[in-house]
Design a protein around this motif. Structure first.
Motif, PDB file in Angstrom:
ATOM      1  N   MET A   1     -77.674  -8.056  28.616  1.00 32.52           N
ATOM      2  CA  MET A   1     -77.937  -6.564  28.937  1.00 32.52           C
ATOM      3  C   MET A   1     -77.471  -5.530  27.903  1.00 32.52           C
ATOM      4  O   MET A   1     -76.095  -5.736  27.705  1.00 32.52           O
TER       5      MET A   1
ATOM      6  N   ARG B   1     -86.343 -10.658  28.016  1.00 33.18           N
ATOM      7  CA  ARG B   1     -85.834  -9.589  29.082  1.00 33.18           C
ATOM      8  C   ARG B   1     -87.064  -8.974  29.799  1.00 33.18           C
ATOM      9  O   ARG B   1     -88.010  -8.711  29.282  1.00 33.18           O
TER      10      ARG B   1
ATOM     11  N   THR C   1     -82.761 -13.379  30.815  1.00 34.65           N
ATOM     12  CA  THR C   1     -83.361 -12.366  30.859  1.00 34.65           C
ATOM     13  C   THR C   1     -82.445 -11.335  30.568  1.00 34.65           C
ATOM     14  O   THR C   1     -81.300 -11.500  30.200  1.00 34.65           O
ATOM     15  N   GLY C   2     -82.721 -10.254  30.871  1.00 30.21           N
ATOM     16  CA  GLY C   2     -81.930  -8.747  30.971  1.00 30.21           C
ATOM     17  C   GLY C   2     -82.673  -7.442  30.919  1.00 30.21           C
ATOM     18  O   GLY C   2     -83.933  -7.651  31.043  1.00 30.21           O
TER      19      GLY C   2
END
Ligand code: SAM
Ligand code: SF4
Length: 363
Positions: free
Chosen positions: A232, A161, A201-202
């Protein structure tokens, strides 16, 4: 419903201002957003939900992120490191139960012993599953060489992330030292993409000091970076972390939860064919939180298959759900929940990001 939200939803592309407006939507406007994002999901991804059996195998971490309950500075944590045989047993469970994939996650370490051990575990998981289990890893920032070794050993997806695409905000939620540099995180994401990982990612939603503009920029960052997968979740404060001091400035948990759903919905509209995970932290706020996220745009769920006796020690935040259920209970419960959310489980499939496939083809 205000006309302008409907107009925004009919556009082919979204500006930062449009995104901010969508992220602030409530009532009928929010409903229209969710209707649109569910349609996009059904058209581009279908009803399939994919499982990733999550093994949180160690809470030993060399970092000190100001939001995280297992940061090295928290001395009130019982540190654990699950034995390799137990990790392999969990992976075998995932394989036998047709999960399709596992995720190995832990605190961050980059000593030689750790790097060698992960390489070996990846090879063993491939072996015990006839090369069939997909493997995602989420082990923080490493050198390019380490990422390459783990890729060669069998990992093909990586979750790292960005936490925030705004460097200034990133610096407010991490200690100011070389070990916690925003540049390093960006460099690592690039390494992962260059090596050929499906790159995930996040961000956390509702962290102190974060604005709607930051969140809109985070979504645009993911698009710009051509990310393949996103996880997320809402930020949930932990009383033994430095950021707890700012708890009075936070949105209510329910507002963080709704905003996370809107972030997922807007991301689904922006990036139609990526994988979006329904984060466990959603369930910490609403017992049906993960299912709600599946309905409006997410397509990945990560049942926790960590051996039960250690789950209570991987507390990134308080009220973490499912810390006392065994892996079998988790699967049954998950299946019922996904059916409820009108999803179908893609048993035995890797469930790779479609975006990754088209990105590679274009390249
Ligand atoms: N150590 C690795 C890393 O940081 O990438 C992997 C494990 S780390 C616990 C996974 C994610 O947990 C982090 O990227 C962060 O976004 C999330 N996290 C940490 N503390 C949290 C909190 N208090 N509330 C919500 N999410 C949190
Ligand atoms: Fe360690 Fe990851 Fe927690 Fe940061 S977020 S303290 S790197 S486990």
């Amino acid at each position: 419903m205000s006309k302008s939200i409907q107009q925004i939803l009919e556009q082919d592309s979204l500006t930062k201002e449009n995104i901010i407006q969508l992220l602030k939507s409530t009532g009928e406007d929010e409903k229209a957003l969710f209707t649109k994002s569910s349609e996009v999901k059904l058209n581009y991804i279908g009803k399939n939900v994919h499982f990733r059996g999550l093994v949180e195998f160690s809470n030993i971490c060399k970092k000190d992120c100001l939001y995280c309950g297992i940061r090295v500075g928290n001395k009130n944590v019982d540190r654990y490191d699950i034995a390799d045989e137990e990790i392999l047993k969990a992976a075998k469970f995932a394989y036998d139960n047709n999960y399709g994939s596992v995720v190995l996650q832990s605190g961050e370490r980059s000593d030689k012993e750790f790097v060698d051990r992960i390489e070996n575990l990846l090879k063993e998981i491939k072996k015990l599953s006839n090369n069939e289990l997909g493997i995602t890893i989420s082990l923080g920032e490493q050198t390019k060489e380490t990422y390459q070794r783990w890729y060669d050993a069998g990992a093909h997806r990586y979750l790292l992330r960005i936490e925030s695409s705004n460097r200034e905000l990133y610096e407010k939620i991490h200690p100011k030292n070389e070990n916690h540099a925003h540049e390093t995180r960006l460099k690592c994401l690039k390494y992962l993409q260059d090596i050929g990982y499906q790159t995930g990612t996040g961000v956390m939603i509702g962290i102190p000091f974060q604005t709607y503009e930051d969140l809109a920029n985070d979504l645009l960052f993911m698009k710009e970076f051509d990310i393949d997968m996103v996880g997320m979740g809402p930020f949930i404060e932990h009383d033994e972390t430095p950021l707890y001091e700012y708890r009075d400035q936070l949105m209510s948990l329910n507002d963080r939860f709704r905003l996370t759903l809107r972030m997922i919905a807007v991301l689904r509209i922006l990036m139609k064919d990526i994988n979006i995970a329904s984060a466990t932290a959603l369930q910490a706020i609403d017992p049906l939180g993960r299912e709600k996220a599946l309905r409006i745009g997410a397509n990945i769920i990560m049942p926790n298959i960590t051996p039960t006796n250690e789950r209570a020690n991987y507390l990134l935040y308080q009220n973490k759900p499912c810390i006392d259920e065994g892996a079998d209970d988790c699967t049954n419960c998950m299946e019922a929940r996904i059916n409820m959310a009108d999803g179908e489980i893609g048993y035995g499939e890797w469930g790779d990001s479609r975006h990754y496939a088209s990105r590679r083809k274009d390249a």
